[in-house]
Every structure is written in C-alpha cells, then in structure tokens.
Design an enzyme around this catalytic site. Structure first.
Site, PDB file in Angstrom:
ATOM      1  N   GLN A 134      73.239   1.023 -33.523  1.00  0.00           N
ATOM      2  CA  GLN A 134      72.983   0.539 -34.877  1.00  0.00           C
ATOM      3  C   GLN A 134      73.385   1.555 -35.937  1.00  0.00           C
ATOM      4  O   GLN A 134      73.521   1.203 -37.105  1.00  0.00           O
ATOM      5  CB  GLN A 134      71.510   0.161 -35.026  1.00  0.00           C
ATOM      6  CG  GLN A 134      71.039  -0.880 -34.025  1.00  0.00           C
ATOM      7  CD  GLN A 134      71.852  -2.169 -34.061  1.00  0.00           C
ATOM      8  OE1 GLN A 134      72.469  -2.502 -35.065  1.00  0.00           O
ATOM      9  NE2 GLN A 134      71.874  -2.886 -32.949  1.00  0.00           N
ATOM     10  N   VAL A 135      73.609   2.797 -35.534  1.00  0.00           N
ATOM     11  CA  VAL A 135      74.169   3.802 -36.439  1.00  0.00           C
ATOM     12  C   VAL A 135      75.663   3.955 -36.187  1.00  0.00           C
ATOM     13  O   VAL A 135      76.486   3.809 -37.088  1.00  0.00           O
ATOM     14  CB  VAL A 135      73.461   5.164 -36.267  1.00  0.00           C
ATOM     15  CG1 VAL A 135      74.146   6.237 -37.104  1.00  0.00           C
ATOM     16  CG2 VAL A 135      71.991   5.054 -36.660  1.00  0.00           C
ATOM     17  N   GLU A 184      69.385  -2.885 -21.849  1.00  0.00           N
ATOM     18  CA  GLU A 184      69.842  -3.333 -23.159  1.00  0.00           C
ATOM     19  C   GLU A 184      70.352  -4.750 -22.967  1.00  0.00           C
ATOM     20  O   GLU A 184      71.207  -5.001 -22.117  1.00  0.00           O
ATOM     21  CB  GLU A 184      70.971  -2.461 -23.701  1.00  0.00           C
ATOM     22  CG  GLU A 184      71.476  -2.950 -25.047  1.00  0.00           C
ATOM     23  CD  GLU A 184      72.838  -2.395 -25.428  1.00  0.00           C
ATOM     24  OE1 GLU A 184      73.211  -2.526 -26.604  1.00  0.00           O
ATOM     25  OE2 GLU A 184      73.540  -1.858 -24.554  1.00  0.00           O
ATOM     26  N   ARG A 243      68.218   3.345 -18.068  1.00  0.00           N
ATOM     27  CA  ARG A 243      68.452   2.350 -19.109  1.00  0.00           C
ATOM     28  C   ARG A 243      69.833   1.762 -18.839  1.00  0.00           C
ATOM     29  O   ARG A 243      70.847   2.453 -18.918  1.00  0.00           O
ATOM     30  CB  ARG A 243      68.382   3.007 -20.479  1.00  0.00           C
ATOM     31  CG  ARG A 243      68.582   2.052 -21.670  1.00  0.00           C
ATOM     32  CD  ARG A 243      70.011   2.072 -22.135  1.00  0.00           C
ATOM     33  NE  ARG A 243      70.204   1.381 -23.404  1.00  0.00           N
ATOM     34  CZ  ARG A 243      71.405   1.104 -23.913  1.00  0.00           C
ATOM     35  NH1 ARG A 243      72.516   1.441 -23.278  1.00  0.00           N
ATOM     36  NH2 ARG A 243      71.514   0.498 -25.065  1.00  0.00           N
ATOM     37  N   ASP A 260      66.474  -5.810 -29.856  1.00  0.00           N
ATOM     38  CA  ASP A 260      67.301  -5.770 -31.056  1.00  0.00           C
ATOM     39  C   ASP A 260      66.733  -6.638 -32.168  1.00  0.00           C
ATOM     40  O   ASP A 260      66.925  -6.340 -33.353  1.00  0.00           O
ATOM     41  CB  ASP A 260      68.731  -6.217 -30.733  1.00  0.00           C
ATOM     42  CG  ASP A 260      69.553  -5.126 -30.072  1.00  0.00           C
ATOM     43  OD1 ASP A 260      69.117  -3.960 -30.096  1.00  0.00           O
ATOM     44  OD2 ASP A 260      70.627  -5.433 -29.525  1.00  0.00           O
ATOM     45  N   ASP A 261      66.052  -7.721 -31.816  1.00  0.00           N
ATOM     46  CA  ASP A 261      65.506  -8.598 -32.849  1.00  0.00           C
ATOM     47  C   ASP A 261      64.531  -7.844 -33.752  1.00  0.00           C
ATOM     48  O   ASP A 261      64.504  -8.058 -34.972  1.00  0.00           O
ATOM     49  CB  ASP A 261      64.786  -9.792 -32.212  1.00  0.00           C
ATOM     50  CG  ASP A 261      65.734 -10.912 -31.824  1.00  0.00           C
ATOM     51  OD1 ASP A 261      66.955 -10.668 -31.784  1.00  0.00           O
ATOM     52  OD2 ASP A 261      65.258 -12.029 -31.559  1.00  0.00           O
ATOM     53  N   PHE A 262      63.707  -6.992 -33.174  1.00  0.00           N
ATOM     54  CA  PHE A 262      62.779  -6.201 -33.986  1.00  0.00           C
ATOM     55  C   PHE A 262      63.566  -5.324 -34.948  1.00  0.00           C
ATOM     56  O   PHE A 262      63.250  -5.243 -36.141  1.00  0.00           O
ATOM     57  CB  PHE A 262      61.891  -5.346 -33.080  1.00  0.00           C
ATOM     58  CG  PHE A 262      60.828  -4.570 -33.821  1.00  0.00           C
ATOM     59  CD1 PHE A 262      59.532  -5.051 -33.889  1.00  0.00           C
ATOM     60  CD2 PHE A 262      61.119  -3.364 -34.442  1.00  0.00           C
ATOM     61  CE1 PHE A 262      58.545  -4.339 -34.570  1.00  0.00           C
ATOM     62  CE2 PHE A 262      60.153  -2.655 -35.136  1.00  0.00           C
ATOM     63  CZ  PHE A 262      58.860  -3.139 -35.202  1.00  0.00           C
ATOM     64  N   HIS A 263      64.586  -4.664 -34.435  1.00  0.00           N
ATOM     65  CA  HIS A 263      65.411  -3.805 -35.291  1.00  0.00           C
ATOM     66  C   HIS A 263      66.026  -4.597 -36.431  1.00  0.00           C
ATOM     67  O   HIS A 263      65.959  -4.189 -37.599  1.00  0.00           O
ATOM     68  CB  HIS A 263      66.534  -3.142 -34.491  1.00  0.00           C
ATOM     69  CG  HIS A 263      67.559  -2.479 -35.369  1.00  0.00           C
ATOM     70  ND1 HIS A 263      68.665  -3.154 -35.855  1.00  0.00           N
ATOM     71  CD2 HIS A 263      67.630  -1.228 -35.886  1.00  0.00           C
ATOM     72  CE1 HIS A 263      69.364  -2.339 -36.619  1.00  0.00           C
ATOM     73  NE2 HIS A 263      68.765  -1.162 -36.650  1.00  0.00           N
ATOM     74  N   ASP A 322      73.003  -0.302 -19.582  1.00  0.00           N
ATOM     75  CA  ASP A 322      73.722  -0.699 -20.793  1.00  0.00           C
ATOM     76  C   ASP A 322      74.166  -2.160 -20.751  1.00  0.00           C
ATOM     77  O   ASP A 322      74.660  -2.640 -19.724  1.00  0.00           O
ATOM     78  CB  ASP A 322      74.957   0.204 -20.959  1.00  0.00           C
ATOM     79  CG  ASP A 322      75.804  -0.157 -22.152  1.00  0.00           C
ATOM     80  OD1 ASP A 322      75.292  -0.092 -23.275  1.00  0.00           O
ATOM     81  OD2 ASP A 322      76.975  -0.530 -21.949  1.00  0.00           O
TER      82      ASP A 322
END
Length: 615
Positions: free
Chosen positions: A395-396, A300, A261, A325-328, A263
């Site tokens: 996101q956290v 990402e 993945r 990210d759009d879904f999130h 970054d």
C-alpha cells in the site's frame, strides 16, 4: 527421499553429501561437483521421478550444478545457498553446524502478535540480516512481539523487494545467506520476538528461473500477472506440491521460523480435492507440534473467502490468519479522501464499521471496481484470523511515488490511523518507519541484468498506476538511487513531530498490552456505533467486567456526541489531540465523564482518537 524434511542437498557428515532433485521427464541427471577430484556423480531415478545420489569426500561449502540429459548445467532448484547469485553454482550447507541458543523458545500465541513488517535491504544502512540485530532493542522497546520479514529467497542482483526470488530454499547472498538468517532468528527468539517470513508460492521471478528445465512446474491452463501459473493440480503436480510443502518445512525446521506469510494466494490456482494451502498448513502445524513449538501460516488474499481461514474440519484450508485489505481500504479512504482505483469501493464510515464488526467489508455485495459481486461473510470468524494495518509494503510501495501517509498527511491524521489499527480487536501490523513518520519513500526497486526485462518492468509499473490517475514521473526501479532513497532514517524518531509520533505509538501499544479489553482479541465482546453525519465512530470493548470505549473522529471539524454508556464514572485514558501528543486544538472535554441514565456527552477534536475507561 534422502534429505528428510525437504528435497535438495543435505550434508550427512563425515564427508558425505546427499543430493535429491525432482526431474520426472529427464533421461539422465548428474551432480557436477566443482573443484572436486570426482567432478561427476551420476544419480539414480525412483518411480516418482526423484533423482538421488551420495557424494563421498564432499564437505560444506562444496559448489555444484545439476547436469540434465548430459546437455545443460543448472543450479539446484532446492539450493540452500547461491553465493554467486541466481546463475551461479549452488553450495552445500551443513545445517547442523549452527549453534542455536533458543532451546527454550516455544513461540507465542497468535493473539499476542504485534507485527512489524520490514525489508532487510532498507531497514538499515548495511541492509543485512546481521545489521537488524542492532535494532532489536529498539523494536522491543516499541512493543513489537513479531517481525515480518519480506521475502529473502535468492533474487537477481543485490536489491529487490524479494518477490522476484527464484531459489525458494536459499536466503539471499547479499543479506548474509543461511547463517545470517539463522543468527537473526536466534537473536530475535532470545529477545522474545517471533519471526514471520514472507514466502512466495504463486510464481517465481523471471531471471534465474530454471525450474522449467527440471520438470512441469508450470502450467498454461491458468494465467497470472507473472505469466504461467504454478502447476498445483495438473499432470505431475504431486512433485510440484511436494517442492513447496518441503520449502515451508525447511523454514520451520532448519531456520526456526515462527510463521509463514504466503504472498498473494489469489495467484495460486488449484482445483484438487485437497487444496495446496490446506496440505501446506497441515504439514506446518504437524511439523511444529513435533518440534514442541508453535508455528502459524498466514496469507495475503484479496478473495474475501472465509474458506481460506476456516479450520480443516470445517472444510477450510486451515490458514491461521490473513491480511485484511478491506480494513486498510476503509481506513485509508477516510483518512485521505482518495477514491481512485480500488479505493472507489470505499470511503464511507459504514465501511469501516463493517470492517470492525466482521472483518471483510465486501461479503457478496457488488464491487464497482471489480464490476461483479465480491466476497463472502466473515461475520462469524474469530478476530485473530485477521491482520490489519494502515500501511504495508504494497500500500506504500505500489503508489507511484512510494509515498507513505506521513508524506501528505498531518500528525493528527497519523495518530488517528495508528489508534484505529493498534486499538482494534485484530492482529495489528506496522510497516517499518510508520511509527515515527518516516519521510523516505518505499520505492519499487530491482537489480536485473537483462535490458529487455528492465524495460518491460518499467512499462508494467506505468500501466499498473493508470487506474489511479497519479501524475508525474516514476522512480526508475533499476537505478541504485531508487533503492537507496528507500532506506530508513530511524534517527528521525528523535526530532520534532517524529518524536511525538514515536512516543504515541509506544503508548498505544503499551495501552493495548496493559488494558484487558484492548488486549482481548474478540469481536464478541465489542459493540460499534457510528454517527455518519459527523464521521464519528465509537468502539466499546470489554473483558472480565473491565470496559473501554474508543472514539474516532474522521472529520476536519470538532464533534460532540452522546454515546450510550453504562451509568458511572468514565476516565479518559487518551486524547490524541491533547498537547501531550502535539495537538493544536484546545482540549474540549474533561478528564472524567459522568454517565447518568446511560448517556454522556463526549467532545472530539478534529481527526482525533479518544479512549475512556470505566472506573
């Protein structure tokens, strides 16, 4: 090149160690062997700027530096292990000595990935690769098929998210080093779990970063949030590109990693005719094929550019999947009502509908947050190209208090968010602890040694939060207590609502795996409708004549909708608001719905997910 797949050190056996380093502008490079009878090994330079040498009477465990122009000693940029940290000597590793037991492992299809993102240092109390082994049975029982490990490249000190790594080839010493990572991968494969490794190719951390002493790895032609960009397209960039491609192959071949993945690829700048991501993904696919197994490249990206995931033959980079990210953001704003920062571009049911139908929500429209048009259309891209989530480390952890959804939101909302992700037609990702509503924050933490750098990090974090309007103090990233507070308490899964939520996640994942329409990763066999005034969404999924409809109510009030369903009997598979799942609202719909003339009333309790299957 001596080392085969990569630059750097290589133990040839019989007391011979070979060394190769790229330093095109250096006039002289030598290997400084510590505690050796022959402490200095002069190296020879080839036409491309690689310095090579072979040391006799050198065995695994030998410590060394490179001496540049007879002036400065530096650790190996491609060091395989930094046992004394980012400023200490590099150590020669024998990669052939590990006893792998995964010869039958060929990887799993990307469509079967159920991802679980974890941070090695906080996933267990011990914070090591080996400590994760005791929880593999837990992950297997949950239904996880792949763990995604946050970056493990050697970083300063003993605690860090991993994105400040400065030795991309060296697994973190405090986590257990090379053998610890190999042991983790080996045991995961024996358990049928794939391993995804988060790698950072857009920058190196600020402490222990000596790459610039070896060559033009960086360029001031582009600027990133972390300073000068990696030099992927300027003079001498061939050696830089080789360095990072070699790193990718290093993980795939020597550590048996199943996927990388990458970054924040929006921080990678490359105007070359062949983008570095395309070169890298091609190299990974070829290497994996040669090894007789599958390996993938994920990214990402906040570019919303389908060229990242388009195949090589269609002019794309050939990246296998990307975080969406759009879904999130679309899901998060419906669950929380937040509208600050980048969330101001979301908040409507139509945003989530588009995320389900296409992938990207912003596909060329004007973004208020960015103050410009953003993205291109992903409508025709396969669903398996997108990884979706309701929470992840960014996101956290990039919230001021590192707060998870479970800190502020009800069990009903947590179940709804889980269903929206896990029952989606995309690749789901869970962030460690969300499956039982972990209450510990996931803070940002570092362990640097430079006071000015520590202060700069604190200021930077405060500036980053300014657009969100979050009040209150920030946890000190440097303090050990900030790190310790982020450690999971996995025993919570046995208590009260945590137990219910954990059971619910297991049930959702089991439903996805056992139900063909839910297992079918495809947007083509899906129909979505929304009722904006009630904030209700229906997602019809089918596969081989089997049909399922998922209903989601993103509203504090109950709703009754009349979706168009094929005539026949539809049996309820799941109602998140039922007493079985800790629901407090009365059950307002029967177990069976009879559809006549293509219509049937369906009742939804507040903040609930309901699933029907045609019988």
């Amino acid at each position: 090149m001596i080392a085969g797949d990569t630059i750097g050190p290589y133990y040839r056996g019989r007391g011979e160690g070979s060394f190769a380093v790229w330093a095109p502008l250096a006039q002289e490079v030598s290997v400084v062997m510590l505690n050796s009878a022959a402490p200095l090994l002069p190296m020879e330079k080839d036409a491309k700027g690689y310095w090579e040498g072979i040391a006799e009477n050198t065995f695994p465990g030998a410590l060394y530096y490179y001496r540049i122009n007879n002036a400065i000693d530096r650790p190996d940029p491609a060091s395989n292990f930094q046992p004394q940290g980012v400023h200490g000597p590099s150590q020669l590793v024998d990669h052939g000595s590990f006893a792998w037991e995964d010869a039958g492992w060929k990887g799993i299809p990307l469509s079967d990935y159920m991802l679980y993102e974890l941070h090695v240092g906080t996933f267990t109390r011990d914070g090591t690769f080996e400590a994760i082994l005791s929880r593999l049975s837990y992950l297997k029982d949950l239904g996880i098929t792949a763990i995604e490990v946050m970056p493990v490249a050697q970083f300063p000190g003993e605690r860090n998210w991993g994105y400040d790594g400065t030795y991309p080839f060296a697994p973190q010493n405090s986590y257990g080093g090379p053998d610890g990572l190999k042991l983790l991968v080996n045991e995961c494969h024996k358990a049928g779990i794939a391993v995804v490794l988060d790698v950072v190719y857009n920058h190196l951390g600020p402490e222990g970063n000596y790459l610039g002493d070896f060559g033009p790895y960086f360029t001031d032609r582009y600027r990133t949030p972390w300073g000068d960009a990696i030099n992927f397209d300027g003079p001498y960039s061939d050696g830089v590109r080789d360095y990072f491609v070699s790193n990718a192959l290093h993980w795939v071949s020597r550590y048996h990693i199943d996927a990388l993945r990458i970054d924040a690829i929006h921080g990678i700048y490359d105007l070359s005719a062949t983008h570095i991501l395309k070169e890298l993904s091609q190299a990974v696919h070829v290497k994996a094929a040669g090894l007789g197994r599958k390996a993938y490249v994920m990214a990402e990206s906040d570019l919303n550019d389908v060229r990242v995931i388009d195949p090589h033959g269609a002019g794309g980079c050939g990246v296998d999947a990307q975080w969406n990210d759009d879904f999130h953001h679309a899901l998060h704003t419906l669950i929380t009502g937040e509208s600050d920062g980048y969330y101001q571009d979301f908040g409507k049911l139509s945003h989530l509908i588009k995320a389900y139908r296409e992938g990207f929500v912003y596909s060329g429209q004007y973004s208020v947050y960015r103050k410009r048009r953003h993205g291109n259309s992903s409508k025709r891209r396969p669903a398996e190209r997108f990884v979706v989530f309701s929470q992840n480390h960014d996101q956290v952890g990039n919230r001021k208090r590192g707060d998870r959804l479970s800190r502020e939101h009800s069990l009903e909302k947590l179940k709804l968010a889980a269903a929206a992700v896990i029952l989606s037609p995309f690749i789901p990702l869970l962030f460690m602890g969300e499956e039982y509503g972990e209450t510990a924050p996931f803070n940002y933490f570092v362990h640097h040694s430079d006071a000015a750098l520590i202060e700069a990090i604190k200021r930077g974090r405060m500036e980053e939060f300014s657009s969100f309007g979050w009040d209150g103090p920030i946890a000190d990233p440097q303090e050990e207590s900030t790190f310790l507070a982020s450690t999971l308490n996995i025993d919570l899964r046995l208590q009260g609502e945590h137990r219910i939520l954990h059971k619910f996640y297991r049930h959702l994942i089991g439903m996805r795996k056992a139900t063909p329409p839910l297992r079918n990763i495809s947007k083509k066999t899906m129909e979505i409708k929304g009722v904006a005034k009630d904030r209700c969404l229906s997602v019809h999924r089918s596969a081989g004549g089997d049909e399922v409809v998922c209903f989601y109510n993103f509203h504090e009030g109950a709703a009754s909708i009349s979706p168009r369903l094929k005539q026949g009997t539809w049996r309820k598979m799941l109602d998140s608001s039922s007493p079985e799942w800790g629901g407090t609202a009365p059950e307002t719909a029967g177990r069976v719905v009879e559809s006549c003339n293509g219509s049937a009333p369906v009742s939804l309790n507040p903040w609930s997910a309901v699933v029907y299957r045609k019988v």
